[in-house]
Design a protein around this motif. Sequence first.
Motif, mmCIF file in Angstrom:
data_model
loop_
_atom_site.group_PDB
_atom_site.id
_atom_site.type_symbol
_atom_site.label_atom_id
_atom_site.label_comp_id
_atom_site.label_asym_id
_atom_site.label_seq_id
_atom_site.Cartn_x
_atom_site.Cartn_y
_atom_site.Cartn_z
ATOM 1 N N LEU B 19 0.879 -0.874 0.188
ATOM 2 C CA LEU B 19 0.156 0.458 0.346
ATOM 3 C C LEU B 19 1.153 1.434 0.301
ATOM 4 C CD1 LEU B 19 -2.619 0.953 -0.319
ATOM 5 C CD2 LEU B 19 -2.643 1.484 2.745
ATOM 6 N N ARG B 20 1.652 1.412 0.793
ATOM 7 C CA ARG B 20 3.016 2.312 1.333
ATOM 8 C C ARG B 20 3.552 2.442 -0.528
ATOM 9 N NH1 ARG B 20 8.209 2.374 4.153
ATOM 10 N NH2 ARG B 20 7.334 2.370 6.349
ATOM 11 N N SER B 21 3.453 1.692 -0.821
ATOM 12 C CA SER B 21 4.560 1.575 -2.156
ATOM 13 C C SER B 21 3.697 2.183 -3.015
ATOM 14 C CB SER B 21 4.991 -0.021 -2.093
ATOM 15 O OG SER B 21 5.913 -0.584 -1.687
ATOM 16 N N PHE B 22 2.635 2.069 -3.291
ATOM 17 C CA PHE B 22 1.427 2.343 -4.287
ATOM 18 C C PHE B 22 1.618 3.903 -3.617
ATOM 19 C CE2 PHE B 22 -2.870 3.420 -4.984
ATOM 20 C CZ PHE B 22 -2.497 2.962 -6.836
ATOM 21 N N LEU B 23 0.812 4.533 -2.996
ATOM 22 C CA LEU B 23 0.226 5.457 -2.150
ATOM 23 C C LEU B 23 1.712 6.329 -3.026
ATOM 24 C CD1 LEU B 23 -1.418 5.197 0.783
ATOM 25 C CD2 LEU B 23 -1.711 5.728 -1.474
ATOM 26 N N SER B 24 2.829 5.778 -2.514
ATOM 27 C CA SER B 24 4.005 6.653 -3.386
ATOM 28 C C SER B 24 4.395 6.785 -4.494
ATOM 29 C CB SER B 24 5.505 6.297 -2.255
ATOM 30 O OG SER B 24 5.506 5.245 -1.239
ATOM 31 N N MET B 25 3.808 5.785 -5.304
ATOM 32 C CA MET B 25 4.280 5.946 -6.555
ATOM 33 C C MET B 25 2.934 6.842 -7.452
ATOM 34 S SD MET B 25 4.749 1.788 -8.613
ATOM 35 C CE MET B 25 4.508 0.881 -7.381
ATOM 36 N N LEU B 26 1.798 6.263 -6.601
ATOM 37 C CA LEU B 26 0.148 7.597 -6.999
ATOM 38 C C LEU B 26 0.626 8.908 -7.986
ATOM 39 C CD1 LEU B 26 -2.598 6.502 -7.576
ATOM 40 C CD2 LEU B 26 -3.083 7.747 -5.156
ATOM 41 N N GLY B 27 1.772 9.385 -7.257
ATOM 42 C CA GLY B 27 2.165 11.451 -8.016
ATOM 43 C C GLY B 27 2.573 10.806 -9.002
ATOM 44 N N ILE B 28 3.800 9.724 -9.244
ATOM 45 C CA ILE B 28 4.387 9.847 -10.720
ATOM 46 C C ILE B 28 3.435 9.424 -11.788
ATOM 47 C CG2 ILE B 28 5.485 8.327 -11.504
ATOM 48 C CD1 ILE B 28 7.582 10.517 -10.165
ATOM 49 N N ILE B 29 2.524 8.248 -11.655
ATOM 50 C CA ILE B 29 1.335 7.774 -11.776
ATOM 51 C C ILE B 29 0.494 8.787 -12.429
ATOM 52 C CG2 ILE B 29 -0.831 6.218 -12.170
ATOM 53 C CD1 ILE B 29 0.547 4.593 -9.957
ATOM 54 N N ILE B 30 -0.150 9.651 -11.331
ATOM 55 C CA ILE B 30 -0.889 10.867 -12.234
ATOM 56 C C ILE B 30 0.222 12.154 -12.834
ATOM 57 C CG2 ILE B 30 -2.155 12.691 -11.198
ATOM 58 C CD1 ILE B 30 -2.941 11.152 -8.822
ATOM 59 N N GLY B 31 1.139 12.013 -12.481
ATOM 60 C CA GLY B 31 1.657 12.698 -13.400
ATOM 61 C C GLY B 31 2.159 12.111 -14.693
ATOM 62 N N VAL B 32 2.143 11.444 -15.305
ATOM 63 C CA VAL B 32 2.768 10.698 -16.517
ATOM 64 C C VAL B 32 1.782 10.770 -17.002
ATOM 65 C CG1 VAL B 32 3.886 8.926 -17.286
ATOM 66 C CG2 VAL B 32 5.155 9.739 -15.175
ATOM 67 N N THR B 33 0.513 9.984 -16.248
ATOM 68 C CA THR B 33 -0.696 9.464 -16.977
ATOM 69 C C THR B 33 -1.505 11.478 -17.393
ATOM 70 O OG1 THR B 33 -1.413 8.875 -15.437
ATOM 71 C CG2 THR B 33 -3.299 9.905 -16.679
ATOM 72 N N ALA B 34 -1.158 12.359 -16.775
ATOM 73 C CA ALA B 34 -1.410 13.643 -17.778
ATOM 74 C C ALA B 34 -0.386 13.689 -18.196
ATOM 75 C CB ALA B 34 -1.570 14.339 -16.526
ATOM 76 N N VAL B 35 0.437 13.899 -18.376
ATOM 77 C CA VAL B 35 1.507 14.192 -18.895
ATOM 78 C C VAL B 35 1.014 13.793 -20.698
ATOM 79 C CG1 VAL B 35 3.945 14.402 -20.054
ATOM 80 C CG2 VAL B 35 3.815 15.369 -17.707
ATOM 81 N N ILE B 36 1.143 12.159 -20.816
ATOM 82 C CA ILE B 36 0.888 11.865 -21.762
ATOM 83 C C ILE B 36 -0.540 11.656 -22.380
ATOM 84 C CG2 ILE B 36 0.322 9.107 -22.182
ATOM 85 C CD1 ILE B 36 3.694 9.497 -21.687
#
Lengths: 242, 401
Positions: B19-36
């Motif tokens: 869960l912790r790893s996922f939550l910290s990845m979430l920022g990157i996920i959202i950022g890359v999603t938005a950029v792409i």
Amino acid sequence: MERCVWRLIKKMKKPFIQANDIWKIYYMGEVEVPAIRGISLEIEKGEFIAIIGPSGSGKSTLMHILGCLDKPTKGLFYLDEEDILKASENRLAAIRNDKIGFVFQQFNLLARRSALENVETPCLYAGKSRRERIRRARESLAKVGLEEKRFSHHPNQLSGGQRQRVAIARALINDPDIIFADEPTGALDTRSGDEILEIFQQLNKEGRTLILVTHEKYVAQCAQRIIHVKDGKIDSEELIAQ
Amino acid sequence: MIASELAKVALQNLMINKLRSFLSMLGIIIGVTAVIAIISIGQGATEMIQETISSLGSELITISPGYRGGWGGRAARTAGGIFTLELGEELRKKSPNVAQLVPSIQSGGLLKYGENNYQASIVATASGYENIFNHTIAEGRFLIAEDVDNCRKVVVLGSNVARELFGNQNPLGKKITIQMGQGRFIFEVVGVLESKGQVMFFNFDNQVYIPVTTMMKRMTGSKYVNSYSAQATDSEEAIKQVEFLLAKKLEDPDLYNVTSQEEILETIQQVSSTMILMLAGIAGISLLVGGIGIMNIMLVSVTERTREIGIRKALGAKKKDILIQFLIEALVMSMVGGAVGLVLGWAVSVLVSRYGGWTPTLSMFSVVVGIGFSSAVGLVFGIYPAMKAAKLNPVEALRYE
């Protein structure tokens, strides 16, 4: 000619550990707090030594220095003829990996790794292949008498005695010259403690150098030589007749 | 050598705290999603706009009046009373690279047929307009030279106008009333255009076309037209020729503007790429925030695992080994986040383009940006915690509770 031979003998007889007037001073702001105050010590290969002293006497600090975990502030310290004060941090790590094994009171196993993986770790840092690591780890675990079915258990699935066996197996895996044990029976009941001490005696019989740090007199009795430490100095030494 | 082993250890550590790893990845996920998503949606939309503009006819040149600057008490307004029918004729004849040129006057009026009426834009122009703007005739014909020469009262309807006024009836030959200002004029419908749809801010289907001479002589009495539209064989050359002629004729360069379709396309391309960059930049900020999230969790992790670091060091781990272990953890988090973001961003852009009606484009550029940025973020924000871990003193780390 005679001189040459004499020199040769002297060279050959150079002790494995040679400490000369070593000091360890901690600085608490402006105040100097000496933990070790001028200890000189020689240890030969194959010796079984107990360092005993009350808590705060500096015996753990002494073990850290002799085990190359920490450098003395001043003095001379040779391990296997190498000047430790001049060694780099990476060199110390390599020495710890290659020549030294540690056994701690609190076992200090990696909680999320199986027994086998724990034992493998020093071998990993030595750059050995996976196959070699597993082979050695199994061998090492068998030697300290851990049942094969427990190899895949995590530390919290093992009893205190079993954990300490795993820790000893880990200390042995790189075939070190010397093993340091810091209160190895401190967290164990008497029976498991005795079993662990038996393992140590067995290891010594096989020719391994052992240094045992303890505050319990009966544990120290297993050794051949007892060094009493008090207030950062060697108070006295006694030889135990086997 | 042991990097692959350390990578395995790093992965295992991430799996322990899912869960912790996922939550910290979430920022990157959202950022890359938005950029792409922004980049591919932007590119798709730009391509669609370009296509529709190109459909207006390539090599289209518009000659329009310039703006007279307001000065003192006078308001700025477009220059009027410059373009005559004769000037248009002259421009067409004397510019070798202008194939066709038609004048036009834009105005509006109320169209009536029986009970139905419709407010439409009226374009007064000449034969050839339909070629320049790539119009297709659905029924009847477009304006012809005789209509213009004889100031005939004939009208060609855009598809919307025809539908609104006539419904299912055949409009050809019917008479409609065009009410413009105070005047009412009867026109005969001679043709209906095929639907062209909305192009930018312009809907061709709401327009009707009448001969320019009819407008000037019978309706407004004006001697001037609003603008010329021309089709060039080589728009760059044609612009030069037209500008040269106009400069000679009118002397004041502020009185007219000559623009080509290509220039408009270029402008749109520039504007849209600036927009995309700006939006992607804003999305990039969330990548940065994601990186800070990873750094934060890595710092917590280093503190939590101080004892583990001490043990590893006691067993012979060098600084480098600890550094790599923690760096790989940060990198794995950011790169997995980047990969997930890439897939999500692609999915978002496919969904959005389905609504927008264009084909989504996933360029190599956005993939490189997505993965590249996320791993760079992992590296930049992972290096500090990893160095902190590597520098720990083994004795102190072992004592840490």
